[in-house]
Design a protein around this motif. Structure first.
Motif, PDB file in Angstrom:
ATOM      1  N   GLU A 140     -29.276 -46.854 -10.555  1.00  0.00           N
ATOM      2  CA  GLU A 140     -28.130 -45.950 -10.430  1.00  0.00           C
ATOM      3  C   GLU A 140     -28.016 -45.400  -9.015  1.00  0.00           C
ATOM      4  O   GLU A 140     -26.923 -45.313  -8.457  1.00  0.00           O
ATOM      5  CB  GLU A 140     -28.337 -44.789 -11.404  1.00  0.00           C
ATOM      6  N   ALA A 141     -29.129 -44.975  -8.459  1.00  0.00           N
ATOM      7  CA  ALA A 141     -29.164 -44.377  -7.117  1.00  0.00           C
ATOM      8  C   ALA A 141     -30.512 -44.679  -6.489  1.00  0.00           C
ATOM      9  O   ALA A 141     -31.510 -44.056  -6.834  1.00  0.00           O
ATOM     10  CB  ALA A 141     -28.942 -42.879  -7.195  1.00  0.00           C
ATOM     11  N   ASP A 142     -30.537 -45.641  -5.596  1.00  0.00           N
ATOM     12  CA  ASP A 142     -31.775 -46.058  -4.931  1.00  0.00           C
ATOM     13  C   ASP A 142     -32.206 -45.004  -3.909  1.00  0.00           C
ATOM     14  O   ASP A 142     -31.406 -44.180  -3.476  1.00  0.00           O
ATOM     15  CB  ASP A 142     -31.521 -47.407  -4.245  1.00  0.00           C
ATOM     16  N   ASP A 143     -33.481 -45.060  -3.541  1.00  0.00           N
ATOM     17  CA  ASP A 143     -34.033 -44.216  -2.486  1.00  0.00           C
ATOM     18  C   ASP A 143     -34.022 -42.741  -2.889  1.00  0.00           C
ATOM     19  O   ASP A 143     -33.406 -41.905  -2.240  1.00  0.00           O
ATOM     20  CB  ASP A 143     -33.263 -44.442  -1.176  1.00  0.00           C
ATOM     21  N   VAL A 144     -34.707 -42.444  -3.980  1.00  0.00           N
ATOM     22  CA  VAL A 144     -34.811 -41.068  -4.469  1.00  0.00           C
ATOM     23  C   VAL A 144     -36.245 -40.583  -4.299  1.00  0.00           C
ATOM     24  O   VAL A 144     -37.179 -41.380  -4.229  1.00  0.00           O
ATOM     25  CB  VAL A 144     -34.380 -40.940  -5.951  1.00  0.00           C
ATOM     26  N   THR A 145     -36.416 -39.288  -4.244  1.00  0.00           N
ATOM     27  CA  THR A 145     -37.772 -38.747  -4.149  1.00  0.00           C
ATOM     28  C   THR A 145     -38.435 -38.789  -5.523  1.00  0.00           C
ATOM     29  O   THR A 145     -37.757 -38.839  -6.558  1.00  0.00           O
ATOM     30  CB  THR A 145     -37.768 -37.282  -3.649  1.00  0.00           C
ATOM     31  N   VAL A 146     -39.741 -38.762  -5.513  1.00  0.00           N
ATOM     32  CA  VAL A 146     -40.502 -38.713  -6.766  1.00  0.00           C
ATOM     33  C   VAL A 146     -40.079 -37.474  -7.550  1.00  0.00           C
ATOM     34  O   VAL A 146     -39.870 -37.539  -8.769  1.00  0.00           O
ATOM     35  CB  VAL A 146     -42.023 -38.716  -6.495  1.00  0.00           C
ATOM     36  N   LYS A 147     -39.927 -36.357  -6.852  1.00  0.00           N
ATOM     37  CA  LYS A 147     -39.527 -35.111  -7.523  1.00  0.00           C
ATOM     38  C   LYS A 147     -38.164 -35.265  -8.195  1.00  0.00           C
ATOM     39  O   LYS A 147     -37.977 -34.846  -9.333  1.00  0.00           O
ATOM     40  CB  LYS A 147     -39.495 -33.966  -6.514  1.00  0.00           C
TER      41      LYS A 147
ATOM     42  N   THR B   7     -37.383 -35.084 -12.220  1.00  0.00           N
ATOM     43  CA  THR B   7     -36.363 -34.181 -12.761  1.00  0.00           C
ATOM     44  C   THR B   7     -35.374 -34.954 -13.610  1.00  0.00           C
ATOM     45  O   THR B   7     -35.025 -34.539 -14.717  1.00  0.00           O
ATOM     46  CB  THR B   7     -35.625 -33.453 -11.619  1.00  0.00           C
ATOM     47  N   ARG B   8     -34.929 -36.085 -13.096  1.00  0.00           N
ATOM     48  CA  ARG B   8     -33.945 -36.899 -13.816  1.00  0.00           C
ATOM     49  C   ARG B   8     -34.488 -37.388 -15.157  1.00  0.00           C
ATOM     50  O   ARG B   8     -33.757 -37.493 -16.141  1.00  0.00           O
ATOM     51  CB  ARG B   8     -33.575 -38.089 -12.930  1.00  0.00           C
ATOM     52  N   LEU B   9     -35.786 -37.692 -15.217  1.00  0.00           N
ATOM     53  CA  LEU B   9     -36.416 -38.192 -16.441  1.00  0.00           C
ATOM     54  C   LEU B   9     -36.965 -37.072 -17.332  1.00  0.00           C
ATOM     55  O   LEU B   9     -37.566 -37.351 -18.370  1.00  0.00           O
ATOM     56  CB  LEU B   9     -37.551 -39.161 -16.084  1.00  0.00           C
ATOM     57  N   ASN B  10     -36.789 -35.827 -16.899  1.00  0.00           N
ATOM     58  CA  ASN B  10     -37.327 -34.674 -17.629  1.00  0.00           C
ATOM     59  C   ASN B  10     -38.843 -34.749 -17.775  1.00  0.00           C
ATOM     60  O   ASN B  10     -39.399 -34.443 -18.830  1.00  0.00           O
ATOM     61  CB  ASN B  10     -36.671 -34.523 -19.012  1.00  0.00           C
ATOM     62  N   LEU B  11     -39.500 -35.176 -16.707  1.00  0.00           N
ATOM     63  CA  LEU B  11     -40.956 -35.276 -16.670  1.00  0.00           C
ATOM     64  C   LEU B  11     -41.467 -34.528 -15.446  1.00  0.00           C
ATOM     65  O   LEU B  11     -40.692 -34.161 -14.566  1.00  0.00           O
ATOM     66  CB  LEU B  11     -41.388 -36.741 -16.586  1.00  0.00           C
ATOM     67  N   ASP B  12     -42.774 -34.336 -15.367  1.00  0.00           N
ATOM     68  CA  ASP B  12     -43.308 -33.757 -14.142  1.00  0.00           C
ATOM     69  C   ASP B  12     -43.749 -34.876 -13.210  1.00  0.00           C
ATOM     70  O   ASP B  12     -43.966 -36.008 -13.628  1.00  0.00           O
ATOM     71  CB  ASP B  12     -44.440 -32.750 -14.426  1.00  0.00           C
ATOM     72  N   SER B  13     -43.872 -34.551 -11.934  1.00  0.00           N
ATOM     73  CA  SER B  13     -44.213 -35.554 -10.918  1.00  0.00           C
ATOM     74  C   SER B  13     -45.549 -36.225 -11.199  1.00  0.00           C
ATOM     75  O   SER B  13     -45.716 -37.416 -10.932  1.00  0.00           O
ATOM     76  CB  SER B  13     -44.241 -34.915  -9.524  1.00  0.00           C
ATOM     77  N   ALA B  14     -46.499 -35.480 -11.754  1.00  0.00           N
ATOM     78  CA  ALA B  14     -47.822 -36.043 -12.042  1.00  0.00           C
ATOM     79  C   ALA B  14     -47.743 -37.135 -13.109  1.00  0.00           C
ATOM     80  O   ALA B  14     -48.576 -38.040 -13.134  1.00  0.00           O
ATOM     81  CB  ALA B  14     -48.779 -34.942 -12.491  1.00  0.00           C
ATOM     82  N   THR B  15     -46.758 -37.072 -13.974  1.00  0.00           N
ATOM     83  CA  THR B  15     -46.568 -38.100 -14.997  1.00  0.00           C
ATOM     84  C   THR B  15     -45.854 -39.319 -14.412  1.00  0.00           C
ATOM     85  O   THR B  15     -46.161 -40.457 -14.756  1.00  0.00           O
ATOM     86  CB  THR B  15     -45.732 -37.535 -16.169  1.00  0.00           C
ATOM     87  N   VAL B  16     -44.920 -39.074 -13.512  1.00  0.00           N
ATOM     88  CA  VAL B  16     -44.108 -40.150 -12.941  1.00  0.00           C
ATOM     89  C   VAL B  16     -44.899 -40.967 -11.911  1.00  0.00           C
ATOM     90  O   VAL B  16     -44.726 -42.189 -11.819  1.00  0.00           O
ATOM     91  CB  VAL B  16     -42.822 -39.563 -12.299  1.00  0.00           C
ATOM     92  N   THR B  17     -45.778 -40.333 -11.166  1.00  0.00           N
ATOM     93  CA  THR B  17     -46.486 -41.021 -10.074  1.00  0.00           C
ATOM     94  C   THR B  17     -47.263 -42.253 -10.538  1.00  0.00           C
ATOM     95  O   THR B  17     -47.107 -43.327  -9.943  1.00  0.00           O
ATOM     96  CB  THR B  17     -47.389 -40.034  -9.310  1.00  0.00           C
ATOM     97  N   PRO B  18     -48.090 -42.185 -11.594  1.00  0.00           N
ATOM     98  CA  PRO B  18     -48.807 -43.395 -12.014  1.00  0.00           C
ATOM     99  C   PRO B  18     -47.863 -44.516 -12.472  1.00  0.00           C
ATOM    100  O   PRO B  18     -48.110 -45.692 -12.214  1.00  0.00           O
ATOM    101  CB  PRO B  18     -49.676 -42.930 -13.183  1.00  0.00           C
ATOM    102  N   LEU B  19     -46.778 -44.135 -13.115  1.00  0.00           N
ATOM    103  CA  LEU B  19     -45.772 -45.093 -13.556  1.00  0.00           C
ATOM    104  C   LEU B  19     -45.173 -45.816 -12.339  1.00  0.00           C
ATOM    105  O   LEU B  19     -45.018 -47.035 -12.336  1.00  0.00           O
ATOM    106  CB  LEU B  19     -44.702 -44.306 -14.315  1.00  0.00           C
TER     107      LEU B  19
ATOM    108  N   GLU C 157     -41.029 -49.670  -3.717  1.00  0.00           N
ATOM    109  CA  GLU C 157     -41.970 -49.267  -2.680  1.00  0.00           C
ATOM    110  C   GLU C 157     -41.890 -47.757  -2.544  1.00  0.00           C
ATOM    111  O   GLU C 157     -40.836 -47.159  -2.746  1.00  0.00           O
ATOM    112  CB  GLU C 157     -41.669 -49.953  -1.347  1.00  0.00           C
ATOM    113  N   ARG C 158     -43.037 -47.161  -2.267  1.00  0.00           N
ATOM    114  CA  ARG C 158     -43.107 -45.715  -2.052  1.00  0.00           C
ATOM    115  C   ARG C 158     -43.249 -45.492  -0.560  1.00  0.00           C
ATOM    116  O   ARG C 158     -44.102 -46.088   0.085  1.00  0.00           O
ATOM    117  CB  ARG C 158     -44.289 -45.120  -2.819  1.00  0.00           C
ATOM    118  N   VAL C 159     -42.389 -44.619  -0.034  1.00  0.00           N
ATOM    119  CA  VAL C 159     -42.359 -44.381   1.413  1.00  0.00           C
ATOM    120  C   VAL C 159     -42.407 -42.873   1.661  1.00  0.00           C
ATOM    121  O   VAL C 159     -41.616 -42.120   1.088  1.00  0.00           O
ATOM    122  CB  VAL C 159     -41.067 -44.980   2.028  1.00  0.00           C
TER     123      VAL C 159
END
Length: 154
Positions: free
Chosen positions: A56-63, A67-79, A90-92
């Protein structure tokens, strides 16, 4: 504080009468319906949701993704690390602020979008409901989620 509606005389107490169980078991059934479709793409359901955000929108921050997934960053990072290992993202680190981590689609991640185009249609067929019903249901659930989030934030 929001005024609460009057409670009914008898609240449901059996499992099958609980809205929470109807939502939970339906969510499990939905995830199960997605599984064979996503297995073909090599994605888990949470990874698919993350890819939908990026498609939908490339180049977004982890935060922002969290927020978009209704999760916290610590949950999203391993995914996201697993999606990176698969070559889809890629993470930049941010240039101006190194605390920010941006997620960007790779060519393989963009190609995967074309392969995933069939998934919504397959799920629509599996649900065997009218588009109007599903749109109303989605809107009702979205409104319910917002109400619950507001309640928890009070």
């Amino acid at each position: 504080m929001t005024q609460r509606p009057a409670l009914p005389a008898a609240l449901p107490f059996t499992l099958d009468e609980q809205l929470c169980f109807a939502l939970y078991s339906t969510s499990l059934a939905m995830t199960k319906a997605y599984k064979p479709l996503l297995d073909k793409l090599g994605l888990t359901y949470p990874q698919y949701l993350a890819m939908l955000v990026l498609w939908e929108a490339d180049d977004v921050t982890v935060k922002d993704m969290a927020t978009r997934l209704n999760l916290d960053s610590a949950t999203v990072t391993p995914l996201l690390k697993r999606l990176e290992a698969q070559g889809y993202v890629e993470r930049v680190r941010g240039v101006e602020d190194e605390r920010l981590v941006f997620i960007r689609l790779t060519k393989a991640g963009q190609t995967l979008k074309r392969q995933a185009k069939e998934v919504p249609g397959e799920i629509f067929c599996a649900m065997q409901q009218t588009p109007d019903f599903l749109l109303r249901l989605r809107n009702d659930l979205t409104r319910l989620r917002a109400t619950l989030n507001d309640y928890m934030d009070e």
